[in-house]
Design an enzyme around this catalytic site. Structure first.
Site, PDB file in Angstrom:
ATOM      1  N   HIS A 208     -31.551-116.891 -97.604  1.00 54.97           N
ATOM      2  CA  HIS A 208     -30.457-117.341 -97.979  1.00 54.97           C
ATOM      3  C   HIS A 208     -30.955-118.904 -97.972  1.00 54.97           C
ATOM      4  O   HIS A 208     -30.669-118.909 -98.873  1.00 54.97           O
ATOM      5  CB  HIS A 208     -29.410-117.072 -98.195  1.00 54.97           C
ATOM      6  CG  HIS A 208     -28.693-115.007 -98.275  1.00 54.97           C
ATOM      7  ND1 HIS A 208     -28.323-115.085 -99.265  1.00 54.97           N
ATOM      8  CD2 HIS A 208     -29.992-114.036 -98.285  1.00 54.97           C
ATOM      9  CE1 HIS A 208     -27.587-113.356 -99.077  1.00 54.97           C
ATOM     10  NE2 HIS A 208     -29.148-112.798 -98.649  1.00 54.97           N
ATOM     11  N   ARG A 242     -32.938-116.152-106.602  1.00 55.59           N
ATOM     12  CA  ARG A 242     -31.650-117.282-106.498  1.00 55.59           C
ATOM     13  C   ARG A 242     -31.604-117.819-105.875  1.00 55.59           C
ATOM     14  O   ARG A 242     -30.586-118.487-105.779  1.00 55.59           O
ATOM     15  CB  ARG A 242     -30.755-116.045-106.610  1.00 55.59           C
ATOM     16  CG  ARG A 242     -30.996-114.879-105.749  1.00 55.59           C
ATOM     17  CD  ARG A 242     -31.043-113.936-105.642  1.00 55.59           C
ATOM     18  NE  ARG A 242     -30.750-112.432-104.864  1.00 55.59           N
ATOM     19  CZ  ARG A 242     -29.780-112.455-104.288  1.00 55.59           C
ATOM     20  NH1 ARG A 242     -28.552-112.932-104.387  1.00 55.59           N
ATOM     21  NH2 ARG A 242     -29.657-110.891-103.766  1.00 55.59           N
TER      22      ARG A 242
END
Length: 259
Positions: A208, A242
């Site tokens: 992430h 993303r």
């Protein structure tokens, strides 16, 4: 009756679309090809079941994540994800199939790893060096070289500079808690250091946040836990657009404060 038939057709269409749109980072494992066997003679691997719902971005699957799934649905979750007891009960009662995502692994990729530690982290650093060698990685040791008292910022800075200058691929720093070294390393432009205390956090920091420096606390984890964390950290990559976009925002903020 017509409404039921329409809903059934819509569900079938959705499942078909989802099955053809699996994310690129999900790699299917293929059997090794025997020597001297033409590739054209090997049948393709069987296709996996169509995924009804994808919750692979989460490390903990709760009842809210499975509520609404019908009997026979297929749920994709992360390889290391855990199910809460209630979520597991719902899955068992409804016969929901679990498909664990296989992340694009960097574990087999041989890296050059900068390592550093203060006096409190020195013994664990020596264990770390042996473990990295076992995995086939190259190690650049920036010290310290004994348990004599030193200052952790010196070694965290040296490792961070090596990462920022691209003389190594990634860095790992160990002090008592891992926090001070993370603070120091993050002062170096281009470095994203993460203090990790579990394999789950380590994976998240890479997948992430694109962490390129890992910091560990020798007083908070054991050598066995260190190995689990390092293995998870090195075997995970930043792949999804993303997450890349969000890391790009981190970098943009950093540039605002550079002189």
């Amino acid at each position: 009756m017509a409404d039921d038939a329409t809903r059934d057709r819509v569900r079938a269409l959705v499942r078909d679309v989802l099955s053809k749109a699996a994310p690129a980072e999900f790699e299917a494992s293929t059997p090794a090809r025997p020597a001297n066997t033409p590739a054209s003679s090997i049948p393709p691997p069987p296709a996996g079941p169509p995924v009804t719902r994808d919750e692979s971005a989460k490390l903990v699957i709760t009842e809210d994540d499975v509520r609404g799934l019908e009997r026979g649905s297929v749920l994709r979750i992360a390889e290391a994800a855990r199910l809460t007891p209630l979520a597991a009960d719902i899955i068992n009662e409804r016969g929901i199939e679990i498909v664990r995502r296989v992340p694009r692994s960097g574990l087999k990729q041989k890296r050059t790893v900068a390592v550093g530690a203060d006096h409190g982290g020195y013994p664990m650093k020596e264990e770390l060096k042996s473990f990295l060698a076992e995995l086939g990685h190259r190690v650049h040791d920036f010290g310290t070289n004994s348990e004599s008292a030193v200052d952790y910022p010196d070694f965290a800075h040296a490792v961070a500079r090596a990462v920022a200058d691209h003389t190594v691929d990634v860095g790992i720093v160990i002090d008592g808690a891992g926090v001070g070294s993370a603070m120091t390393a993050n002062k170096v432009p281009g470095v994203r250091a993460a203090a990790c205390y579990s394999p789950e956090v380590a994976r998240n920091s890479r997948e992430h946040n694109g962490a390129n420096v890992l910091t560990l606390g020798s007083k908070t984890i054991s050598n066995d836990q260190m190995r689990e964390i390092v293995r998870a950290w090195l075997s995970t990559e930043l792949t999804e657009d993303r997450h890349r976009k969000r890391v790009g925002k981190i970098e943009a903020i950093e540039r605002q404060y550079q002189r």
